[in-house]
Design a protein around this motif. Structure first.
Motif, PDB file in Angstrom:
ATOM      1  N   THR A 229     -18.865 -51.238  12.296  1.00 20.60           N
ATOM      2  CA  THR A 229     -20.138 -51.887  11.967  1.00 20.60           C
ATOM      3  C   THR A 229     -20.205 -53.279  12.574  1.00 20.60           C
ATOM      4  O   THR A 229     -21.256 -53.711  13.057  1.00 20.60           O
ATOM      5  CB  THR A 229     -20.301 -51.963  10.440  1.00 20.60           C
ATOM      6  OG1 THR A 229     -20.190 -50.647   9.892  1.00 20.60           O
ATOM      7  CG2 THR A 229     -21.652 -52.560  10.070  1.00 20.60           C
ATOM      8  N   GLN A 230     -19.094 -54.000  12.557  1.00 22.49           N
ATOM      9  CA  GLN A 230     -19.061 -55.338  13.154  1.00 22.49           C
ATOM     10  C   GLN A 230     -19.389 -55.284  14.643  1.00 22.49           C
ATOM     11  O   GLN A 230     -20.054 -56.182  15.174  1.00 22.49           O
ATOM     12  CB  GLN A 230     -17.693 -55.978  12.939  1.00 22.49           C
ATOM     13  CG  GLN A 230     -17.438 -56.388  11.504  1.00 22.49           C
ATOM     14  CD  GLN A 230     -16.012 -56.887  11.282  1.00 22.49           C
ATOM     15  OE1 GLN A 230     -15.105 -56.611  12.095  1.00 22.49           O
ATOM     16  NE2 GLN A 230     -15.793 -57.592  10.190  1.00 22.49           N
TER      17      GLN A 230
ATOM     18  N   VAL B  22     -23.034 -55.144  14.989  1.00 23.56           N
ATOM     19  CA  VAL B  22     -23.598 -56.470  14.693  1.00 23.56           C
ATOM     20  C   VAL B  22     -23.427 -57.396  15.886  1.00 23.56           C
ATOM     21  O   VAL B  22     -24.342 -58.152  16.247  1.00 23.56           O
ATOM     22  CB  VAL B  22     -22.929 -57.054  13.441  1.00 23.56           C
ATOM     23  CG1 VAL B  22     -23.352 -58.504  13.238  1.00 23.56           C
ATOM     24  CG2 VAL B  22     -23.282 -56.237  12.215  1.00 23.56           C
TER      25      VAL B  22
ATOM     26  N   ALA C 293     -26.000 -56.491  18.497  1.00 21.24           N
ATOM     27  CA  ALA C 293     -27.346 -56.864  18.060  1.00 21.24           C
ATOM     28  C   ALA C 293     -27.547 -58.376  18.138  1.00 21.24           C
ATOM     29  O   ALA C 293     -28.614 -58.854  18.536  1.00 21.24           O
ATOM     30  CB  ALA C 293     -27.592 -56.368  16.637  1.00 21.24           C
ATOM     31  N   LEU C 294     -26.542 -59.147  17.756  1.00 17.88           N
ATOM     32  CA  LEU C 294     -26.654 -60.601  17.807  1.00 17.88           C
ATOM     33  C   LEU C 294     -26.772 -61.109  19.243  1.00 17.88           C
ATOM     34  O   LEU C 294     -27.610 -61.953  19.554  1.00 17.88           O
ATOM     35  CB  LEU C 294     -25.439 -61.254  17.137  1.00 17.88           C
ATOM     36  CG  LEU C 294     -25.436 -61.308  15.611  1.00 17.88           C
ATOM     37  CD1 LEU C 294     -24.110 -61.834  15.104  1.00 17.88           C
ATOM     38  CD2 LEU C 294     -26.565 -62.194  15.106  1.00 17.88           C
TER      39      LEU C 294
ATOM     40  N   GLY D 173     -23.127 -62.964   7.727  1.00 12.67           N
ATOM     41  CA  GLY D 173     -24.197 -62.031   7.394  1.00 12.67           C
ATOM     42  C   GLY D 173     -25.563 -62.681   7.417  1.00 12.67           C
ATOM     43  O   GLY D 173     -26.541 -62.108   7.918  1.00 12.67           O
TER      44      GLY D 173
ATOM     45  N   PHE E 113     -26.616 -63.183  10.956  1.00 11.36           N
ATOM     46  CA  PHE E 113     -27.048 -61.924  11.553  1.00 11.36           C
ATOM     47  C   PHE E 113     -28.487 -61.589  11.150  1.00 11.36           C
ATOM     48  O   PHE E 113     -29.319 -61.249  11.991  1.00 11.36           O
ATOM     49  CB  PHE E 113     -26.102 -60.801  11.115  1.00 11.36           C
ATOM     50  CG  PHE E 113     -26.570 -59.427  11.472  1.00 11.36           C
ATOM     51  CD1 PHE E 113     -26.625 -59.022  12.790  1.00 11.36           C
ATOM     52  CD2 PHE E 113     -26.966 -58.529  10.478  1.00 11.36           C
ATOM     53  CE1 PHE E 113     -27.063 -57.748  13.127  1.00 11.36           C
ATOM     54  CE2 PHE E 113     -27.396 -57.266  10.801  1.00 11.36           C
ATOM     55  CZ  PHE E 113     -27.443 -56.879  12.136  1.00 11.36           C
TER      56      PHE E 113
ATOM     57  N   ILE F 251     -31.766 -61.336  13.678  1.00 12.44           N
ATOM     58  CA  ILE F 251     -32.510 -60.077  13.787  1.00 12.44           C
ATOM     59  C   ILE F 251     -33.980 -60.280  13.432  1.00 12.44           C
ATOM     60  O   ILE F 251     -34.877 -59.714  14.063  1.00 12.44           O
ATOM     61  CB  ILE F 251     -31.877 -58.997  12.887  1.00 12.44           C
ATOM     62  CG1 ILE F 251     -30.483 -58.633  13.404  1.00 12.44           C
ATOM     63  CG2 ILE F 251     -32.748 -57.757  12.838  1.00 12.44           C
ATOM     64  CD1 ILE F 251     -30.441 -58.134  14.827  1.00 12.44           C
TER      65      ILE F 251
END
Length: 610
Positions: free
Chosen positions: A259-260, A263, A266-267, A303, A306, A310
């Motif tokens: 999952t990281q 992330v 996406a970042l 978090g 992030f 987003i």
């Protein structure tokens, strides 16, 4: 100055010597110099963190290829990373450390990662699977792998992992340079791949996988090949991580790490490669420093960051920076190369074939959805040089029949043969290879690709795309080229398809279908939404192509004026059954047709409306 047009040079050399290739080489050289100098200006703690971060960044690049470029959201790349780490750790623990053991460890990690990925791909991308199903399989993989690690006893170290093995004795500065250069090499190769002719296939899969299948591309196999390659790279990165850190732990293969990675991509910015690297390095550095300063809050802060990125920057940090750079510094970007249009070798042998050759045979075709029967016992034939119009009121089963003809898995019963070959149970890409081309009711193109690239994807089955170079030449068969030129698309070849008008998108999809050089073309309401002038132009193009190329065309249409103008025959469907099959005059003047359309109003234009 080298002659870039010299075709005697190898393709890879021409790619490097092109303006775009020179710019890529210069950028890699700058970053390479930064990697070499980095240990001289950074403190030892930061250097140590960045070594680990570089290996993580390599895996993030593979996530970006799978998610950002091909559209497959995966949480399983961390599992392949952990698989590579454990392969090296167990090899060194059981066999000792040495040159041959090192080769076996890295080679075994990549091979094992590729084999597991092939199994996962087979489970995820079978014909008819959905993207959500594939993502769920990627969630299950790390969970299963971690449970196997926990149950492995002394062999896998259970919850403690594998530690205490001898490994490479490089200094940390040397590891920094090795890991940094490996990251640049992977990023450089990935950039060449996604920018090449073959790389367009990844973006085409992301934009419109169904259209890819109906262009004859084996999309499950393509996705499996990409997943296997990315898994092998991720496993090699995991082996490097374990070789440097001296430990392989369950968290290296877990769901949280997978999952990281998502992330991080996406970042940084999905679909940019450099964004994946920057996202990985930033999060790894921030996590290392924040975990020591704020041990109970650092995950919350990451978090929050992030979510903030987003919400405010959906395209990621580099997506925002890229958009700003294109606006304020357009000179920094290489202009697209002009596309040269030429005619490919056509279907001369088919064009001269007799007009009585049967291309399509459908015998007693039925389709049911549970207790609801949509088609019942439909039988028809169509020959080369015929343009058969399929008409009937809404709900008659016209589009359902088109689906049954184009996909061998659709019909509930009956037999369909294209070019003399049965299509029973064949997926769309294999039916296309029998000589079928299908145009959808709503224009189905690749929105983020240029017009030229959309047409190149259509030719990928015949003109094998290069993994290294980007061609500036577009070779189309005469039929497709005539559509491109008569519609005005030849002046828009460098434009993205999403910027085209509705009429031009319809023309582009027709050109893509004709680029397949099909014998049977299925058109589902191709004039829907077109103006009268556009309909006339479409009619002229279609009748010319059918006559010149001896194509067999089956078209679903509601405009009776249009049908009269273009048709060789008309087939009438009513309540899922074939009501009439005859010449234009026979059908238009038939009392049966009038009865079928009773309750409808026929306007002066000839278009049947509710």
């Amino acid at each position: 100055m080298p002659d870039l047009a010299d075709t005697s040079r190898p393709a890879a050399m021409r790619a490097v010597l092109s303006p775009r290739g020179v710019k890529r080489t210069a950028i890699l050289a700058i970053f390479g110099a930064a990697v070499l100098v980095g240990p001289l200006v950074l403190d030892p703690y930061t250097v140590n963190i960045l070594v680990r971060a570089f290996f993580v960044a390599i895996v993030a690049v593979t996530v970006d290829i799978l998610w950002g470029y091909s559209g497959y959201l995966t949480f399983g790349q961390g599992a392949f990373f952990g698989l590579g780490a454990y392969t090296l750790a167990i090899t060194f623990s059981e066999l000792g450390f040495g040159p041959w053991q090192a080769i076996a460890a890295f080679g075994g990690a990549m091979l094992l990662g590729a084999l597991v990925a092939a199994l996962v791909g087979w489970l995820s991308f079978y014909p008819g699977s959905t993207p959500l199903y594939a993502t769920i399989i990627s969630l299950v993989l790390p969970i299963v792998l971690v449970q196997l690690i926990y149950s492995g006893g002394n062999f896998t170290g259970a919850s403690s992992g594998v530690v205490g093995y001898f490994s490479f004795t490089f200094m940390t500065d040397t590891w920094f340079r090795i890991a940094g250069i490996a990251t640049l090499a992977v990023a450089g190769l990935a950039h060449v791949l996604v920018s090449s002719d073959a790389g367009r296939l990844l973006r085409a899969l992301r934009d419109n996988e169904m259209r890819c299948a109906y262009l004859g591309l084996d999309t499950p196999r393509l996705r499996i090949v990409v997943l296997v390659a990315c898994a092998a790279v991720a496993a090699a990165a995991g082996a490097g991580y374990a070789a440097f850190g001296g430990i392989a732990a369950p968290e290296n293969a877990g769901f949280i790490f997978g999952t990281q990675l998502v992330v991080m991509v996406a970042l940084g910015g999905r679909g940019m490669l450099v964004g994946a690297i920057v996202g990985a390095l930033s999060i790894e550095l921030a996590s290392a420093y924040l975990s020591s300063i704020l041990p109970f809050m650092w995950e919350l802060l990451v978090g929050i960051a992030f979510v903030a990125v987003i919400v405010t920057m959906p395209a990621g940090l580099f997506g925002l920076l890229g958009a700003a750079a294109r606006r304020w510094a357009p000179w920094a970007f290489t202009a697209p190369e002009p596309v040269t249009l030429r005619t490919a070798a056509g279907r001369a042998e088919v064009a001269q074939a007799g007009t009585d050759d049967i291309v399509l045979e459908a015998n007693d075709v039925s389709k049911s959805f549970g207790a609801l029967t949509v088609l019942s016992g439909v039988s028809l034939t169509a020959r080369r040089g015929e343009l058969v119009s399929l008409v009937g009121p809404n709900g008659a089963g016209k589009t359902t029949l088109i689906r049954c003809l184009a996909d061998g898995r659709e019909a509930s019963s009956g037999a369909i043969r294209i070019g003399g070959t049965a299509t029973d149970k064949l997926p769309p890409h294999r039916v296309v290879r029998l000589g079928l081309g299908r145009k959808f009711q709503a224009a189905s193109v690749f929105e983020t690709l240029t017009v030229a690239d959309c047409l190149r994807i259509a030719r990928a089955g015949r003109d094998k795309p290069s993994l290294v170079t980007t061609s500036s030449e577009l070779a189309l068969p005469a039929a497709a080229r005539s559509v491109v030129e008569s519609s005005g698309l030849d002046a828009r070849l460098e434009d993205e398809a999403r910027h085209l008008s509705h009429g031009l998108k319809q023309a582009l999809e027709l050109a893509m279908v004709l680029a397949l050089e099909p014998e049977l073309v299925l058109l589902d309401e191709p004039t829907a939404g077109l103006t009268r002038a556009e309909r006339q132009r479409f009619a002229d193009i279609l009748t010319d192509v059918v006559e010149r190329e001896r194509l067999c065309v089956l078209i679903v249409e509601h405009d009776l004026d249009f049908v009269r103008q273009i048709s060789s025959r008309i087939v009438v469907l009513h309540q899922g059954e074939l009501a009439l099959d005859g010449s234009v005059d026979e059908v238009v003047n038939s009392q049966l047709v009038r009865e079928i359309y009773s309750g409808h109003q026929v306007e002066k234009t000839g278009e049947v409306t509710q």
